[in-house]
Write a protein that holds these residues in place. Structure first.
Motif, PDB file in Angstrom:
ATOM      1  N   ILE A   4      46.389  27.842  35.110  1.00  6.60           N
ATOM      2  CA  ILE A   4      47.430  28.662  34.542  1.00  6.60           C
ATOM      3  C   ILE A   4      47.117  29.364  33.583  1.00  6.60           C
ATOM      4  O   ILE A   4      47.397  30.453  33.326  1.00  6.60           O
ATOM      5  N   ALA A   5      46.167  28.842  32.713  1.00  9.32           N
ATOM      6  CA  ALA A   5      45.703  29.408  31.211  1.00  9.32           C
ATOM      7  C   ALA A   5      44.820  30.706  31.743  1.00  9.32           C
ATOM      8  O   ALA A   5      45.164  31.720  30.993  1.00  9.32           O
ATOM      9  N   LYS A   6      44.018  30.528  32.956  1.00  8.67           N
ATOM     10  CA  LYS A   6      43.264  31.710  33.235  1.00  8.67           C
ATOM     11  C   LYS A   6      44.246  32.681  33.950  1.00  8.67           C
ATOM     12  O   LYS A   6      44.075  33.674  33.541  1.00  8.67           O
ATOM     13  N   THR A   7      45.359  32.736  34.556  1.00  7.82           N
ATOM     14  CA  THR A   7      46.153  33.327  35.118  1.00  7.82           C
ATOM     15  C   THR A   7      46.917  34.163  33.813  1.00  7.82           C
ATOM     16  O   THR A   7      46.987  35.371  33.980  1.00  7.82           O
ATOM     17  N   ILE A   8      47.139  33.654  33.121  1.00  2.22           N
ATOM     18  CA  ILE A   8      47.660  33.842  31.739  1.00  2.22           C
ATOM     19  C   ILE A   8      46.926  35.193  31.052  1.00  2.22           C
ATOM     20  O   ILE A   8      47.245  36.151  30.799  1.00  2.22           O
ATOM     21  N   THR A  71      48.644  49.159  40.136  1.00  2.34           N
ATOM     22  CA  THR A  71      47.409  48.138  40.221  1.00  2.34           C
ATOM     23  C   THR A  71      47.720  46.951  39.168  1.00  2.34           C
ATOM     24  O   THR A  71      47.704  45.814  39.686  1.00  2.34           O
ATOM     25  N   LEU A  72      48.337  47.372  38.197  1.00  6.60           N
ATOM     26  CA  LEU A  72      48.879  46.210  37.102  1.00  6.60           C
ATOM     27  C   LEU A  72      49.976  45.231  37.952  1.00  6.60           C
ATOM     28  O   LEU A  72      49.888  44.156  37.902  1.00  6.60           O
ATOM     29  N   LEU A  73      50.918  45.902  38.517  1.00  6.39           N
ATOM     30  CA  LEU A  73      52.042  45.423  39.047  1.00  6.39           C
ATOM     31  C   LEU A  73      51.656  44.560  40.201  1.00  6.39           C
ATOM     32  O   LEU A  73      51.959  43.348  40.514  1.00  6.39           O
ATOM     33  N   THR A  74      50.545  45.088  40.850  1.00  2.00           N
ATOM     34  CA  THR A  74      50.166  44.251  42.329  1.00  2.00           C
ATOM     35  C   THR A  74      49.170  42.953  41.857  1.00  2.00           C
ATOM     36  O   THR A  74      49.563  41.909  42.303  1.00  2.00           O
ATOM     37  N   GLY A  75      48.552  43.197  40.858  1.00  2.00           N
ATOM     38  CA  GLY A  75      47.857  41.848  40.208  1.00  2.00           C
ATOM     39  C   GLY A  75      48.773  41.050  39.419  1.00  2.00           C
ATOM     40  O   GLY A  75      48.589  39.599  39.632  1.00  2.00           O
ATOM     41  N   MET A  76      49.948  41.280  39.086  1.00  2.00           N
ATOM     42  CA  MET A  76      50.931  40.689  38.392  1.00  2.00           C
ATOM     43  C   MET A  76      51.552  39.959  39.405  1.00  2.00           C
ATOM     44  O   MET A  76      52.094  38.676  39.226  1.00  2.00           O
ATOM     45  N   LEU A  77      52.049  40.457  40.489  1.00  2.00           N
ATOM     46  CA  LEU A  77      52.686  39.794  41.501  1.00  2.00           C
ATOM     47  C   LEU A  77      51.684  38.661  42.305  1.00  2.00           C
ATOM     48  O   LEU A  77      52.120  37.577  42.485  1.00  2.00           O
ATOM     49  N   ALA A  78      50.645  38.915  42.258  1.00  2.00           N
ATOM     50  CA  ALA A  78      49.525  37.801  42.906  1.00  2.00           C
ATOM     51  C   ALA A  78      49.513  36.779  41.741  1.00  2.00           C
ATOM     52  O   ALA A  78      49.442  35.668  42.321  1.00  2.00           O
ATOM     53  N   ASP A  79      49.480  37.382  40.565  1.00  2.00           N
ATOM     54  CA  ASP A  79      49.403  36.163  39.548  1.00  2.00           C
ATOM     55  C   ASP A  79      50.486  35.182  39.504  1.00  2.00           C
ATOM     56  O   ASP A  79      50.661  34.163  39.485  1.00  2.00           O
ATOM     57  N   ILE A  80      51.720  35.586  39.652  1.00  2.00           N
ATOM     58  CA  ILE A  80      52.981  35.044  39.745  1.00  2.00           C
ATOM     59  C   ILE A  80      53.156  33.935  40.977  1.00  2.00           C
ATOM     60  O   ILE A  80      53.220  33.162  40.880  1.00  2.00           O
ATOM     61  N   GLY A  81      52.475  34.661  42.134  1.00  2.00           N
ATOM     62  CA  GLY A  81      52.438  33.703  43.450  1.00  2.00           C
ATOM     63  C   GLY A  81      51.336  32.493  42.946  1.00  2.00           C
ATOM     64  O   GLY A  81      51.678  31.296  43.258  1.00  2.00           O
ATOM     65  N   THR A  82      50.342  32.904  42.197  1.00  2.00           N
ATOM     66  CA  THR A  82      49.564  31.822  41.773  1.00  2.00           C
ATOM     67  C   THR A  82      49.979  30.841  40.892  1.00  2.00           C
ATOM     68  O   THR A  82      49.977  29.537  40.902  1.00  2.00           O
ATOM     69  N   MET A  83      50.806  31.390  39.992  1.00  2.00           N
ATOM     70  CA  MET A  83      51.456  30.511  38.974  1.00  2.00           C
ATOM     71  C   MET A  83      52.460  29.615  39.778  1.00  2.00           C
ATOM     72  O   MET A  83      52.809  28.277  39.381  1.00  2.00           O
TER      73      MET A  83
END
Length: 125
Positions: A4-8, A71-83
């Motif tokens: 979680i910390a790494k994703t943030i 690119t940022l939004l795509t990465g953030m959506l992946a991060d949301i899935g991870t979280m």
């Protein structure tokens, strides 16, 4: 928790990268606009060419900005899935975690030698 910390941290890093790229583009545009204004004052016939360069530079800057946002939004959506996955994992850990007695409830261990535990590797003084 480390995931979680790494994703943030990654999300903030990516956001700062996009802001930095945008700032660089704005800085470069500012220089081109300054040169165009100076050229227009000194050599008015060449001002048309400079304005065309500015329009092209603006289009390129906006295209770059929107590509970086995508690119940022795509990465953030992946991060949301991870979280979300990490949240489910934390909930599972919480559900299966053994209940710990309250501190006041564990005082019986002190007076009950049968419940004492030896720490491996402990030395006596």
């Amino acid at each position: 928790m480390s995931s979680i910390a790494k994703t943030i941290v990654d999300t903030y890093k990516n956001l700062l990268t996009v802001i930095g790229k945008c700032a660089i583009n704005i800085y470069q545009l500012g220089g081109k606009i300054g040169i165009a204004i100076g050229t227009a004052a000194v050599l008015p016939p060449l001002a048309v060419f400079k304005i065309q360069d500015i329009a092209e530079a603006l289009n390129t800057a906006f295209a770059t900005f929107w590509q970086d946002c995508l690119t940022l939004l795509t990465g953030m959506l992946a991060d949301i899935g991870t979280m979300i996955g990490d949240g489910i994992e934390l909930t599972t850990i919480e559900t299966g975690f053994a209940a710990l007695p309250k501190v006041g409830d564990s005082t019986g261990v002190i007076d009950d030698p049968a419940r004492w535990r030896v720490k491996p590797g402990a030395t006596h003084s």
